[in-house]
Scaffold this motif. Sequence first.
Motif, short mmCIF file in Angstrom:
data_model
loop_
_atom_site.label_atom_id
_atom_site.label_comp_id
_atom_site.label_asym_id
_atom_site.label_seq_id
_atom_site.Cartn_x
_atom_site.Cartn_y
_atom_site.Cartn_z
N UNK A 3 53.99 33.48 29.62
CA UNK A 3 53.15 34.38 30.40
C UNK A 3 53.96 35.46 31.11
N UNK A 4 53.38 36.64 31.17
CA UNK A 4 53.87 37.72 32.03
C UNK A 4 52.68 38.64 32.32
N UNK A 5 52.76 39.39 33.40
CA UNK A 5 51.67 40.31 33.74
C UNK A 5 51.52 41.38 32.67
N UNK A 6 52.63 41.81 32.08
CA UNK A 6 52.58 42.80 31.00
C UNK A 6 51.84 42.24 29.78
N UNK A 7 52.05 40.95 29.50
CA UNK A 7 51.34 40.33 28.38
C UNK A 7 49.84 40.30 28.66
N UNK A 8 49.46 40.01 29.91
CA UNK A 8 48.04 40.03 30.29
C UNK A 8 47.43 41.41 30.06
N UNK A 9 48.14 42.45 30.50
CA UNK A 9 47.64 43.82 30.35
C UNK A 9 47.51 44.19 28.87
N UNK A 10 48.49 43.78 28.08
CA UNK A 10 48.45 44.04 26.64
C UNK A 10 47.24 43.37 25.99
N UNK A 11 46.94 42.13 26.39
CA UNK A 11 45.80 41.39 25.84
C UNK A 11 44.48 42.05 26.25
N UNK A 12 44.41 42.53 27.50
CA UNK A 12 43.20 43.21 27.97
C UNK A 12 42.94 44.48 27.16
N UNK A 13 43.97 45.28 26.93
CA UNK A 13 43.81 46.50 26.13
C UNK A 13 43.39 46.15 24.70
N UNK A 14 44.00 45.12 24.13
CA UNK A 14 43.65 44.71 22.76
C UNK A 14 42.19 44.24 22.70
N UNK A 15 41.74 43.57 23.76
CA UNK A 15 40.35 43.08 23.80
C UNK A 15 39.36 44.25 23.84
N UNK A 16 39.67 45.25 24.67
CA UNK A 16 38.80 46.43 24.77
C UNK A 16 38.73 47.16 23.43
N UNK A 17 39.88 47.35 22.79
CA UNK A 17 39.93 48.04 21.49
C UNK A 17 39.13 47.27 20.44
N UNK A 18 39.30 45.95 20.42
CA UNK A 18 38.56 45.12 19.46
C UNK A 18 37.06 45.18 19.70
N UNK A 19 36.66 45.23 20.98
CA UNK A 19 35.23 45.31 21.31
C UNK A 19 34.63 46.63 20.84
N UNK A 20 35.39 47.71 20.97
CA UNK A 20 34.92 49.04 20.54
C UNK A 20 34.83 49.10 19.01
N UNK A 21 35.86 48.57 18.34
CA UNK A 21 35.89 48.58 16.87
C UNK A 21 34.87 47.63 16.28
#
Length: 419
Positions: A395-413
Amino acid sequence: MRPAMSNFGYHTLISFFWLIISYYSGYYEVFRYSKGIEILGKLLKQFIFISLITFAYVGFKYKYVTVDEIEVFIFWSLFLIGFVKFSIFFLLKKYRILYGGNQRKVILLGNGKSVDELKDFFTTNPDYGYNLVRVFDLKSNKKQELIESMQYVVDNKIDEVYASMNVLSNNEINYLINFVDNNLKTIKFLPDSKNTLFRNLAVEYYEYIPIISLRTIPLDKEVNKRLKRFFDIVFSLFIIVFLLFWLTPVLALIIRLESKGPTFFKQKRNGLNYEEFYCYKFRSMHLNPIADLEQVQKNDPRITRIGKFIRKTSIDELPQFFNVLLGDMSVVGPRPHMVSHTEMYAKSVDKFMVRHFIKPGITGLAQTNGFRGEVETEKDIINRVKYDIFYLENWSLLLDIKIIFATVINAIKGEKKAY
């Protein structure tokens, strides 16, 4: 007379550096086996670095420093925070001795000098809060004793297992590791006489006795735990205030116009340490008696028209930000399963229970790598567990942020398994 140092700029700067210095100095890493002198050393290290930053800030902004400001800072940083830290540490020690509270039930496996030393440590240091319940010496019938010891762990709700590597084979070590992982227990090893380590493990010291921890979880560190919780609160408040505040009444109207029933759907799920909590969603199905038993499948007739849309876009998951605010969940973490499914997978999937060492999340590493939604094959749940364990160990905060961005992109796509 110039204004006091207590302004927004100073507090923002000092808060930022406080967290950074705390992380690298281990300021919040105070355990039941920590020594008072270690805590004092961390406190002094913190004080020195924060003092230097304070003097640099004041010198840069005001060109001189008054004695009053230094005195206020010293009291705030050293005496107040230090007093509270030491008070909690020593009061917990007294509480364990006088009232027997804050205890960790432990057992010992093995024999030899290191086992005898640790046994003596547990029995002569009640202030550490380790309650040694039983010792399995593994001398007579080792295989049978190992089986009995693990059953004893389950039956007596043992918290930690300490095992000597001197008397265990690799297969026996793997058996112990798999058992405690699947039963959500903690195991630590006493190194063998050659101090041989078969993997990159963390070594701690109880006085002068080396103890090997099987798994290092970054979120066990207090500073990481607080940082993640702070991020969760800020992020969830942002979503609730700026999105759910106006979206909820709109969806409530559409959901109720299409089908009878409540706007929200709640379901019991397993979270941190396997504890149950109610997970909230926008209702996407017609009311049905098997909602808590059967997972949604492709073209499921229970799903409403608006339900198809909000599930495809993951909008149905948004009420879980209230779960985050309440502390039941985190923004990012292993996805929680229905209680019935958790019980099933705990018996059939190796290391499934390890996921419950940290809070569940609205989204997770497994979900952003294609393992979300329905479990169609055994491979789906196995890979989900692998990603979840990787996440909790890295775990790291950067990993959390990366997962959040990936989730948003996947939701849009739009995702193939979002149904």
